[in-house]
Every structure is written in C-alpha cells, then in structure tokens.
Design an enzyme around this catalytic site. Sequence first.
Site, PDB file in Angstrom:
ATOM      1  N   GLN A 260      26.986 109.495  70.631  1.00 31.46           N
ATOM      2  CA  GLN A 260      27.832 108.408  70.161  1.00 31.46           C
ATOM      3  C   GLN A 260      27.030 107.421  69.327  1.00 31.46           C
ATOM      4  O   GLN A 260      27.492 106.924  68.302  1.00 31.46           O
ATOM      5  CB  GLN A 260      28.455 107.688  71.364  1.00 31.46           C
ATOM      6  CG  GLN A 260      29.814 107.123  71.088  1.00 31.46           C
ATOM      7  CD  GLN A 260      30.803 108.208  70.690  1.00 31.46           C
ATOM      8  OE1 GLN A 260      30.802 109.288  71.247  1.00 31.46           O
ATOM      9  NE2 GLN A 260      31.645 107.912  69.731  1.00 31.46           N
ATOM     10  N   HIS A 263      26.408 107.688  65.393  1.00 37.85           N
ATOM     11  CA  HIS A 263      27.445 107.396  64.395  1.00 37.85           C
ATOM     12  C   HIS A 263      27.000 106.247  63.488  1.00 37.85           C
ATOM     13  O   HIS A 263      27.034 106.350  62.270  1.00 37.85           O
ATOM     14  CB  HIS A 263      28.765 107.035  65.070  1.00 37.85           C
ATOM     15  CG  HIS A 263      29.575 108.226  65.457  1.00 37.85           C
ATOM     16  ND1 HIS A 263      30.141 109.071  64.538  1.00 37.85           N
ATOM     17  CD2 HIS A 263      29.927 108.721  66.678  1.00 37.85           C
ATOM     18  CE1 HIS A 263      30.809 110.036  65.166  1.00 37.85           C
ATOM     19  NE2 HIS A 263      30.686 109.832  66.461  1.00 37.85           N
ATOM     20  N   GLU A 328      36.851 104.102  74.259  1.00 41.09           N
ATOM     21  CA  GLU A 328      37.408 105.157  73.412  1.00 41.09           C
ATOM     22  C   GLU A 328      37.233 106.516  74.091  1.00 41.09           C
ATOM     23  O   GLU A 328      38.184 107.283  74.240  1.00 41.09           O
ATOM     24  CB  GLU A 328      36.700 105.131  72.062  1.00 41.09           C
ATOM     25  CG  GLU A 328      37.168 106.198  71.093  1.00 41.09           C
ATOM     26  CD  GLU A 328      36.340 106.239  69.824  1.00 41.09           C
ATOM     27  OE1 GLU A 328      36.806 106.852  68.845  1.00 41.09           O
ATOM     28  OE2 GLU A 328      35.221 105.677  69.803  1.00 41.09           O
ATOM     29  N   HIS A 329      36.003 106.838  74.483  1.00 44.54           N
ATOM     30  CA  HIS A 329      35.696 108.087  75.189  1.00 44.54           C
ATOM     31  C   HIS A 329      35.152 107.749  76.574  1.00 44.54           C
ATOM     32  O   HIS A 329      34.259 106.906  76.693  1.00 44.54           O
ATOM     33  CB  HIS A 329      34.623 108.895  74.448  1.00 44.54           C
ATOM     34  CG  HIS A 329      34.908 109.130  73.001  1.00 44.54           C
ATOM     35  ND1 HIS A 329      34.388 108.329  72.002  1.00 44.54           N
ATOM     36  CD2 HIS A 329      35.657 110.078  72.374  1.00 44.54           C
ATOM     37  CE1 HIS A 329      34.790 108.774  70.825  1.00 44.54           C
ATOM     38  NE2 HIS A 329      35.572 109.823  71.017  1.00 44.54           N
ATOM     39  N   ASP A 362      35.358 116.042  69.895  1.00 45.93           N
ATOM     40  CA  ASP A 362      35.278 115.656  68.482  1.00 45.93           C
ATOM     41  C   ASP A 362      35.666 116.796  67.557  1.00 45.93           C
ATOM     42  O   ASP A 362      36.183 116.563  66.462  1.00 45.93           O
ATOM     43  CB  ASP A 362      33.852 115.205  68.132  1.00 45.93           C
ATOM     44  CG  ASP A 362      33.623 113.739  68.441  1.00 45.93           C
ATOM     45  OD1 ASP A 362      34.592 113.031  68.760  1.00 45.93           O
ATOM     46  OD2 ASP A 362      32.463 113.293  68.362  1.00 45.93           O
ATOM     47  N   HIS A 421      79.934  88.012  65.925  1.00 41.15           N
ATOM     48  CA  HIS A 421      79.593  89.173  66.755  1.00 41.15           C
ATOM     49  C   HIS A 421      80.676  89.382  67.811  1.00 41.15           C
ATOM     50  O   HIS A 421      81.152  90.501  68.037  1.00 41.15           O
ATOM     51  CB  HIS A 421      78.239  88.960  67.451  1.00 41.15           C
ATOM     52  CG  HIS A 421      77.049  89.244  66.597  1.00 41.15           C
ATOM     53  ND1 HIS A 421      76.706  88.477  65.524  1.00 41.15           N
ATOM     54  CD2 HIS A 421      76.102  90.216  66.679  1.00 41.15           C
ATOM     55  CE1 HIS A 421      75.603  88.946  64.966  1.00 41.15           C
ATOM     56  NE2 HIS A 421      75.218  90.019  65.640  1.00 41.15           N
TER      57      HIS A 421
END
Length: 432
Positions: A260, A263, A328-329, A362, A421
């Site tokens: 990770q 990245h 996220e993960h 991934d 209405h």
Amino acid sequence: MIKRLTTRDPDFTQQLAALLAFENAQDENVERTVAEILTAVRTVGDAAVLEYTRRFDHLQAKAMVELDLPKRELEAALFNLPAEQREALEQAATRIALYHQKQLAASWEYTESDGTRLGQKVTPLDRVGLYVPGGKAAYPSSVLMNAIPAKVAGVGELIMVVPTPRGEKNALVLAAAALAGVDRVFTLGGAQAVGALAYGTQTIPQVDKIVGPGNAYVAAAKRRVFGVVGIDMVAGPSEVLVIADGSTDPDWVAMDLFAQAEHDELAQSILLCPDLRFIDAVAHSLARLLPEMPRKDVIAASLAGRGALIEVRDLDEACALANRIAPEHLELAVAEPNALVDKIRHAGAIFVGRYTSESLGDYCAGPNHVLPTSRSARFSSPLGVYDFQKRTSIIEVSAGGADKLGRIASTLAHGEGLQAHARAAELRLKKS
C-alpha cells in the site's frame, strides 16, 4: 521508520486522530487552473482541448481525429501482447465480470388489492466516461475495474480518455480497453478531458457519468462538474489496515504494508495487533526488506509520515478501532478470521485470512478495487454495477386507490400549506 503506538497510552485518541488526519484542502492554484480549463472547454470545445493537450501533454495534434484511437489499434494491442500478459488480463477480466454479474438489479413491481400498481424500473446509463491515468502511471487493472461493471450494467456507450504524453501509449492499457469492450478511446487527459466528457465538444459526446482515478487536477475537475454529470467519487490516498494475531509470517504482513505504501508518500499502512513480540517482528521485517524494494524511497516516506504499528489489548479492541478508522482495505491476518468478519461494519473491502493479500483484490480476485477512502467507508460502497444503473419509481393509482390515498395526501398537504396539492388529490375523490 514507522510510528509505534499503543491504545493504553492516555493520549492515544489524540495520537490516532493526528495519524488519520489528511489535509484535503483544495489547492487554490489547482482550483484556479481547473476553473479556467473547464470554462474554455465548455465555451470553445475541441480547440481548447487541443490547445491544453499540446501544452500539458506535449502532443502536437492539429485535429481531434488524431486523438481518437481507431478500434483496430486497441485490438492490435491486445493481439500483440506477450502470451503471459494476455492470459493474465483475460483471466482477470473473466473473474471481474463474473463477480459483477451478481450485482445486477432487476426491475420489480407489486399490485395492491384495489389495483394500484407500484414498482421500480432499473435502467442503465446511456453513456459513461472513463478516465485512465497515463504517462508514468499506467493501470490496465483500473480499465477493467471501471469498464467491466459498466458493460455488465448495460451502459450504451463507454468512452475512455487516457493521456499519452509525447505520444507514449501503453499497450496493456489499450489491450485492457479492447478486452473490456470500451467503445471509443481518446488520447487526452487532465482537467480538459474531464471537461470534454462533462460538457461535450464538437467531437466528444457528453457523458452521463465520469469514473476513474486521476491527479489533483482531475479530482478538482470532477468535483466541479458534479451535478452536470455524475461522478464515482473523489478519492483520497490509498489505505490498508491489517489486523494480526501473531500467527501470520511477519514478512507477509510487512510486504502487505509495503504494497500500500508504494502507491505514494501519502498512502497509509497501519497494523493492529495485541502481540507485542509480533509487532517487533514485523518492525524487523520492515527494516530488513525495505532496501530491496525498487520504490523504497516512496515506501519509507509513506510509512514514516502516515504509517503505524499499534498495540491493542485484544482482537475485539482491534475490530472496534477498525470501525473507527473505516479503512479502504482491511486485512484479517488471524487464525480465525471469520469470527471477526461480523464485527466489522466499516471497510471498503475485507480480506479474510492470512492468504488473502490486498494485492489480489487489486488485480484479479473479482470484487472491485475502486473503494471508499478517508473514512468514507462509513457511508460509501465499492464501485459496482449499481453505479451504472439508475432507478425510476413506477406509480399507477387505481380509482379506488385515488380515493384512499387522496384523503391522506389532502390532509398532509393542508398541513404543509400547499392547497393546490390538496386540491389535486381532492378532485379525484369519489363523489359521495
């Protein structure tokens, strides 16, 4: 190299908040530039797109036709791939399609006793734009993860934009586009590509939604065009949270944290573990393995800036902390992972068991790798087929239903002070 924390510290809550803090303030220079680009693309069209493509991508195209890749070039890229790469791409595509086919929603309806019919009609979007990073960042997996769910949903036309600085095209990206069934590909990127998709130009048709990752300029452009078109999300830095009990090889855990961190410098890798000796072992593995990583400088900066090894009291506390972080993960690298799954409420994706590395998700496991970041997993979901479908309510009221529902609507409308209405409902009541 990486912070060491423990939940027993009296100021741990403050330490965690500082660790998770991410400055997501919008850069004024980026915003100003993007606003200028979008205005030019909206008002001028193709000429503005060509000018910005020449300026930023150094691609000297004189006409938009030069940026419109013919399908035969995509098919040739797929055909000419080395056999191993093509087979891997095809296997990944098959698995991604199989998983996302399970997400297809169907229209439904029911009829009440008085003949009133209610339902929901599910239809795909007509046209979607897919942004794919280019240049140094070339991600064929991103093409598959964004394009295949759109195609499974039944999107009528999928238009991909990908920058090709100085004309450098990535064969894997083009091959993935061919394999995923992308309809048209334009070799342009940046805010000008987002603007072209959002507003349409003389050559590029307007889309209904834009998906796919990009740099700060692309993210800023997507924020600005939201409302004119839909967008998937504006993603923050990538994240992984590993819960370990000490039963997994520390080298495996260290490499998952590296995966990770590589990245970019803002990516976040965190380990939660109740076993202090195992945390020490992982720290040793990190130090030993880092020098052999090609992206060691990026990894080191990420781990030092936003990474942490956190000692927790037990696995229950680890799960509670994971829900607060909403990563996220989330990897459950423990001996009995399924016992923890039900305790997790907030995560983009849960990777169950020590053999389930995040990197498999991934590329080829099947579920989508486009996931909510920056704690948005508390209220957001992974990209899926449902992002490319829309739902329309169906209401058909019978005469009997108009009498029953009209009385309810009339009362509520008068309560809101909306007499027209109420009158519209009352006109359809049965005459006594």
